[in-house]
Design a protein around this motif. Sequence first.
Motif, PDB file in Angstrom:
ATOM      1  N   LEU A 141       0.031  59.857 -22.726  1.00  0.00           N
ATOM      2  CA  LEU A 141       0.832  59.419 -21.405  1.00  0.00           C
ATOM      3  C   LEU A 141       1.053  58.025 -21.061  1.00  0.00           C
ATOM      4  CD1 LEU A 141       0.909  60.259 -18.264  1.00  0.00           C
ATOM      5  CD2 LEU A 141      -1.222  59.387 -18.047  1.00  0.00           C
ATOM      6  N   PHE A 144       4.102  57.530 -22.679  1.00  0.00           N
ATOM      7  CA  PHE A 144       5.162  58.312 -22.137  1.00  0.00           C
ATOM      8  C   PHE A 144       5.713  57.429 -20.990  1.00  0.00           C
ATOM      9  CE2 PHE A 144       6.440  61.563 -18.909  1.00  0.00           C
ATOM     10  CZ  PHE A 144       7.410  61.974 -19.908  1.00  0.00           C
ATOM     11  N   ASP A 147       8.901  55.676 -21.591  1.00  0.00           N
ATOM     12  CA  ASP A 147      10.004  56.483 -21.616  1.00  0.00           C
ATOM     13  C   ASP A 147      10.673  56.314 -20.331  1.00  0.00           C
ATOM     14  OD1 ASP A 147       9.897  56.869 -24.338  1.00  0.00           O
ATOM     15  OD2 ASP A 147       9.262  58.805 -24.104  1.00  0.00           O
ATOM     16  N   ASN A 148       9.951  56.422 -19.211  1.00  0.00           N
ATOM     17  CA  ASN A 148      10.713  56.467 -17.870  1.00  0.00           C
ATOM     18  C   ASN A 148      10.915  55.046 -17.140  1.00  0.00           C
ATOM     19  OD1 ASN A 148      11.342  59.046 -16.931  1.00  0.00           O
ATOM     20  ND2 ASN A 148       9.216  59.756 -17.658  1.00  0.00           N
ATOM     21  N   GLY A 151      14.720  55.470 -16.874  1.00  0.00           N
ATOM     22  CA  GLY A 151      14.879  57.058 -16.122  1.00  0.00           C
ATOM     23  C   GLY A 151      14.350  56.585 -14.660  1.00  0.00           C
TER      24      GLY A 151
ATOM     25  N   PRO B  54       1.389  64.614 -21.196  1.00  0.00           N
ATOM     26  CA  PRO B  54       1.892  63.512 -20.444  1.00  0.00           C
ATOM     27  C   PRO B  54       2.674  63.700 -19.489  1.00  0.00           C
ATOM     28  CG  PRO B  54       1.824  63.018 -22.863  1.00  0.00           C
ATOM     29  CD  PRO B  54       1.787  64.536 -22.652  1.00  0.00           C
ATOM     30  N   GLY B  55       3.849  64.779 -19.870  1.00  0.00           N
ATOM     31  CA  GLY B  55       4.817  65.198 -18.733  1.00  0.00           C
ATOM     32  C   GLY B  55       4.141  65.845 -17.636  1.00  0.00           C
ATOM     33  N   GLU B  75      17.439  61.738 -12.956  1.00  0.00           N
ATOM     34  CA  GLU B  75      17.239  60.958 -14.231  1.00  0.00           C
ATOM     35  C   GLU B  75      15.918  60.739 -14.682  1.00  0.00           C
ATOM     36  OE1 GLU B  75      20.122  57.865 -15.187  1.00  0.00           O
ATOM     37  OE2 GLU B  75      21.213  58.172 -13.096  1.00  0.00           O
ATOM     38  N   VAL B  76      15.051  61.968 -14.522  1.00  0.00           N
ATOM     39  CA  VAL B  76      13.896  61.742 -15.078  1.00  0.00           C
ATOM     40  C   VAL B  76      13.561  62.140 -16.439  1.00  0.00           C
ATOM     41  CG1 VAL B  76      11.545  62.732 -14.740  1.00  0.00           C
ATOM     42  CG2 VAL B  76      12.767  61.883 -12.615  1.00  0.00           C
ATOM     43  N   ALA B  77      12.835  61.274 -17.179  1.00  0.00           N
ATOM     44  CA  ALA B  77      12.790  61.598 -18.723  1.00  0.00           C
ATOM     45  C   ALA B  77      11.526  62.409 -19.152  1.00  0.00           C
ATOM     46  CB  ALA B  77      12.710  60.289 -19.422  1.00  0.00           C
ATOM     47  N   LEU B  78      11.850  63.775 -19.266  1.00  0.00           N
ATOM     48  CA  LEU B  78      10.739  64.645 -19.798  1.00  0.00           C
ATOM     49  C   LEU B  78      10.790  65.246 -21.176  1.00  0.00           C
ATOM     50  CD1 LEU B  78      10.762  66.378 -16.234  1.00  0.00           C
ATOM     51  CD2 LEU B  78       9.036  64.990 -17.095  1.00  0.00           C
ATOM     52  N   ASP B  79       9.678  65.667 -21.577  1.00  0.00           N
ATOM     53  CA  ASP B  79       9.636  66.432 -22.841  1.00  0.00           C
ATOM     54  C   ASP B  79       9.358  67.895 -22.513  1.00  0.00           C
ATOM     55  OD1 ASP B  79      10.447  64.138 -24.331  1.00  0.00           O
ATOM     56  OD2 ASP B  79       8.494  63.912 -24.955  1.00  0.00           O
ATOM     57  N   ARG B 118      17.221  59.168 -25.340  1.00  0.00           N
ATOM     58  CA  ARG B 118      15.858  58.833 -25.302  1.00  0.00           C
ATOM     59  C   ARG B 118      15.294  57.763 -26.376  1.00  0.00           C
ATOM     60  NH1 ARG B 118      12.764  62.868 -22.699  1.00  0.00           N
ATOM     61  NH2 ARG B 118      11.223  61.512 -23.388  1.00  0.00           N
ATOM     62  N   ARG B 122      14.261  54.592 -26.078  1.00  0.00           N
ATOM     63  CA  ARG B 122      12.764  53.917 -26.499  1.00  0.00           C
ATOM     64  C   ARG B 122      12.914  52.635 -27.325  1.00  0.00           C
ATOM     65  NH1 ARG B 122       7.373  54.887 -27.391  1.00  0.00           N
ATOM     66  NH2 ARG B 122       7.282  56.248 -25.700  1.00  0.00           N
ATOM     67  N   VAL B 125      13.324  49.708 -24.803  1.00  0.00           N
ATOM     68  CA  VAL B 125      11.972  49.259 -24.454  1.00  0.00           C
ATOM     69  C   VAL B 125      11.215  48.488 -25.585  1.00  0.00           C
ATOM     70  CG1 VAL B 125       9.879  50.268 -23.608  1.00  0.00           C
ATOM     71  CG2 VAL B 125      11.887  51.262 -22.696  1.00  0.00           C
ATOM     72  N   ASN B 129       9.796  45.076 -25.336  1.00  0.00           N
ATOM     73  CA  ASN B 129       8.411  44.633 -25.383  1.00  0.00           C
ATOM     74  C   ASN B 129       8.145  43.492 -26.469  1.00  0.00           C
ATOM     75  OD1 ASN B 129       7.764  46.447 -23.351  1.00  0.00           O
ATOM     76  ND2 ASN B 129       6.921  48.090 -24.967  1.00  0.00           N
TER      77      ASN B 129
END
Lengths: 262, 390
Positions: A141, A144, A147-148, A151, B54-55, B75-79, B118, B122, B125, B129
């Motif tokens: 989590l 995760f 990832d947003n 988004g 997590p989703g 635009e929500v990222a989900l699996d 995605r 990633r 991101v 980082n």
Amino acid sequence: MSVSARNNVTVRGDGQRAMMFAHGFGCDQNMWRHVTPTFEQDYKIVLFDHVGCGKSDLGAYDHVKYSTLSGYAADVVEIGQALDIKGGVFVGHSVSAMIGILASIQAPDLFSELVLIGPSPRYINDEGYEGGFTREEIEELLEFLDDNHLGWSAAMGPVIMGNPDRPELSEELVNSFCRTDPDIAKAFARVTFLSDNRSDLERCQARALVIQCRQDVIAQQGVGEYVRDHLPKGEMVVIDATGHCPNLSAPAQVISAIKAFV
Amino acid sequence: MEDLEDLYENAPCGYLSLAADGVIVKANRTLAGWLGTQSFELLGKRFYDLLNVPGKIFYETHFAPLLRMQGYFNEVALDLVGPDGRRLPVLANAAERRTSDGGVQFTRITLFQAGDRRRYERELVDAKNTADRARKELEELNRSLEARIAAGVAERLQLEQGLLAEKEVARLREQFVAILGHDLRNPLASIVGGLNILSREPQSDKARRVLTMMSHSTDRMSGLIQDMLDLARCRAGQGIAVDPKPTDLRGVLEQVVHELQTAYPGRNIQPSFEIEGQVPCDGGRIAQLVSNLLGNALTHGAPDRPVKVIATITDNEVMITVANEGEPIPDHIKDHLFEPFFRATSSGEKQGLGLGLFISYEIARSHGGNLQVQSNQKETQFCFTMPIFG
């Protein structure tokens, strides 16, 4: 920086007795808007945002202080003392249920009654304890959340789609409800989902009501029962609602449960 | 003319409709195909049943409340996770359809495949980082720059002072060597000369005894001064000076055994010399080495047991071993035996400076050889080996 500005405290209502509402992870004080109006006549309603959420002062975010739930509880105590609250009601959703319990241990005079909506003293399974999640799932989590980032900013951006039913919400919601610094969101998720406060339950002397949703994937009914059984003065009501936010999905049932309790 | 039913079922995106209680009431064929199932299989499930853990958490804590308050999210990222476990990264938009009193009638969700996007996000991101970490490190480095410079300068100063101190020590050592070599040795030589002259004069019994004693003392003193000089030279990095030339090594060894047998008349020394001819070495130094070893063996070995001195020679090596019986040397002492001024506490009378074994070891090294010790319940053995060239 006053406590009131730091935590974006709002006070309204005509009553003498205070009723403080605390939002959980992922939200801010706006989430209470379907619940609070009913109580404004009889109570002094106190709303606030945890530091790092909503319109709180992000500059006041201290990574050390807020790495444990007692840091958040200390803020609740400060807000209560600044408003001279004694024997009030605390309504906490999700992680704020535990924050309320810790605050009531730190300052027992503050609240005589706690309403705990979807509480969990520990989300990760342990020997003889079913928290609902494995450590790996919680780690996943936290990853995760990354990832947003993108988004999120897109979803919360200034593009305001038609919101014909409730025009009053759009501006305020888009700008505040989900405005959270990603690093803070991640730290808040960490403290929320990795904390273990089971041993604190028995130290809470206030009367407490657990409001449990029948279908809550985050805090399952067994966890609610655990909280009720380990609080010295705990009771529980199960409401027929889905999800983790009955204050939004079933506000009427939450209201009547609170009314029956206080 | 567009076929709307077909557009719904086979649209290039997934469609889901949820009832007010979150149960899936309609799903299009595209989405079912992506998940490897049939539309009707999805009916009756809840949206979060299609999400990974997590989703589920994220949906419940963020997007479900957002949807209720805002009426939509974008635009929500989900699996998504299909019935066979396949994972489908998507971007989701959702909107609530509400009744006139604000209640939810149903929720519509549109899903777009977003695996590449995605993955790319990633990576962005991760890159961000990494950059953040590098920036923080740089800030930290800058913050501590002054302190590190100060520490560096202090260290440098200390080093320089250390160098100066070392030079001073070297100067003192040379002075010391000079004192030993001349200022002490010269008067001693005069005393020895005087003793020689006196010993040729007629003497009373008492004078003869005193002269013999004085002669032993000057020998001993001269030996100690020689040891100190050797040490000082070794410490200055010069090692023991040796002067190798063809030597009757057997004769040298026999002389040493004879001297010590005379000094320890009651003791049993068993020489065994399988060695003939001329060996290139510094006879005086080898005599000093063997004399040290044999003297130690007689002093520390079991008094009632023999001490062996064995010498052998091969085409390329000379080996001289001195062995005694008695208490073995403890390991913690053995490790320090060849250090200067080291003395194994115990035993009696005349102890030297503790330089004997150190100098013997240096003599061995100056001959390109080695000196080793072995000690067990049976015996204690010092073994000197030296290569012979040509």
